[in-house]
Design an enzyme around this catalytic site. Sequence first.
Site, PDB file in Angstrom:
ATOM      1  N   CYS A 104      42.166 -14.365  14.178  1.00 40.50           N
ATOM      2  CA  CYS A 104      41.225 -14.930  13.321  1.00 40.50           C
ATOM      3  C   CYS A 104      41.931 -15.843  12.469  1.00 40.50           C
ATOM      4  O   CYS A 104      41.492 -17.231  12.208  1.00 40.50           O
ATOM      5  CB  CYS A 104      40.201 -14.064  13.071  1.00 40.50           C
ATOM      6  SG  CYS A 104      38.945 -15.130  12.074  1.00 40.50           S
ATOM      7  N   TYR A 106      33.941 -21.585  25.117  1.00 38.40           N
ATOM      8  CA  TYR A 106      33.732 -22.043  23.701  1.00 38.40           C
ATOM      9  C   TYR A 106      34.960 -22.527  23.161  1.00 38.40           C
ATOM     10  O   TYR A 106      34.940 -23.647  22.194  1.00 38.40           O
ATOM     11  CB  TYR A 106      32.994 -20.810  22.927  1.00 38.40           C
ATOM     12  CG  TYR A 106      34.222 -20.015  22.428  1.00 38.40           C
ATOM     13  CD1 TYR A 106      35.098 -19.905  21.196  1.00 38.40           C
ATOM     14  CD2 TYR A 106      34.453 -18.884  23.576  1.00 38.40           C
ATOM     15  CE1 TYR A 106      35.982 -18.945  21.091  1.00 38.40           C
ATOM     16  CE2 TYR A 106      35.459 -17.686  23.176  1.00 38.40           C
ATOM     17  CZ  TYR A 106      36.233 -17.799  22.031  1.00 38.40           C
ATOM     18  OH  TYR A 106      36.837 -16.868  21.743  1.00 38.40           O
ATOM     19  N   HIS A 114       9.047 -25.554   3.826  1.00 37.10           N
ATOM     20  CA  HIS A 114       8.851 -26.956   4.151  1.00 37.10           C
ATOM     21  C   HIS A 114       9.396 -27.854   3.095  1.00 37.10           C
ATOM     22  O   HIS A 114       9.277 -27.875   2.030  1.00 37.10           O
ATOM     23  CB  HIS A 114       7.346 -27.278   4.117  1.00 37.10           C
ATOM     24  CG  HIS A 114       6.968 -28.439   4.642  1.00 37.10           C
ATOM     25  ND1 HIS A 114       6.982 -28.889   5.878  1.00 37.10           N
ATOM     26  CD2 HIS A 114       6.510 -29.610   4.007  1.00 37.10           C
ATOM     27  CE1 HIS A 114       6.850 -30.108   6.122  1.00 37.10           C
ATOM     28  NE2 HIS A 114       6.565 -30.787   5.068  1.00 37.10           N
TER      29      HIS A 114
END
EC number: 1.8.1.15
Length: 476
Positions: free
Chosen positions: A38, A196, A461
């Site tokens: 990683c 991926y 929102h």
Amino acid sequence: MHYDLLILGSGSANTIPGPEFAGQRIALVEEGVFGGTCLNVGCIPTKMFVHTANVARQAADAGRLGVDLRLEGVDWPAIRERIFGRIDPISAAGKDYRENNPDNANLTLYTGHATFVAPKTVQITLAEGSESPAGAEGQPGARTMTVSADRVVVATGSRPAMPDVAGLDGVGALDNASIMRLEELPASLLVLGSGYIAAEMADVFSALGVDVTAVARGQRMLRQLDFDISRAYTNSVGYRLVTGFQATSAAREDGMVRLTGTRGGEEITLEAEQILVATGRIPNADTLNPAAAGIAVEGGRICADSYQRALGHDGRPLDGVFTLGDVSSPYMLKHVANHEARVVRHNLLHPDAMIESVHDAVPAAVFSHPQIATVGMTEEEARKSGKDYVVGVQKYADIAYGWAMEDTTNFCKIIAERGSTRILGCHIIGPQAPTLIQVIVQAMATGQSAADIARTQYWIHPAMPELVENALLQVV
């Protein structure tokens, strides 16, 4: 040499040694670059490349917003050095900490390859240029060391797969590690694979101006994902895509890689300056001679129980032998390896009160363009399971922030059990998908249903989480 604890691998397993182990003698073995996949060649550097590519791509995307941007070019050496100029020192510092910091006086670091020669016993072939570590008394100057321990943790990760294509090993094929260290950008690139890694790297190099051709054996990219997501990504790619291609041979001629194969019964040849092989990864279990330790392997992976104990050939857990990460987990994901490392660490410290790993709601993301995030069942899996389910699909184009971005193609898809509204799966393709899906991961992990979270909280929102809110409202 005999130790209390032997750890094979310096990725997620490097988090295990700590003050609680100060009274134990520990051996840590790492064959490659310290810090694991990683940090050095996987998640972190690739996402740094992805972000750079996204910035470069803004010039092409800005016109539809009425903004005139131009990409004058990219400085590949500067891009590369920004990334590895940060990562390489971190890796080196991690190694130095384990070797020289007084906090690790009880730990001996071996740089080399370990193979089992008996239960809880390995032979370490030291890497070229490395020396017998201080504290490895009795074997000065030796190129091999025999090390045993009361307890062992196997966490040696995985490696790139190389498909059986004649001549491929002789054309200088790149993998996910070597492509990021290229001296210069190629003018053209073949990407062999459709998963991926292939998707992310094809998007990155295409955005940086490379003429990319992705070569898929199947008819879609990312075909392991939910069909609707896979189809949407396949239809949106910004690079050349050749599907249904079965590669048979490769050769390098006149500075070009020529990949020959069959497509629809016809033999065709594709060519580019470089080729990236991104056809998956293989657990490193086969490099360890696990049979000598009595460790069972199935499907290339070390077998483990829910306590992360390695299993023997009789299916029973081996005393004092633990495993984690890619070498044993079907989830080749850093966040899974980290979770399993925490479980192993606890169980080493508390053998009479062990805990189990939980893999109930494991999310994954593809940092492609567009981004993708997924957790739980695909619709195909829900259908095959016989569950009575309902699907909610919300498009970015139908929420206010989607209007702001002029996003006309991406969406969120939620699959829930009819009646109970228990969330079975969620799949998002579009901007910030890995961030947006986290609320669903949390709900699934804590047992909350779609009804529990759709109307019991405020959704800001006009922020992007309305995408998830509106999909949830369709299944309650």
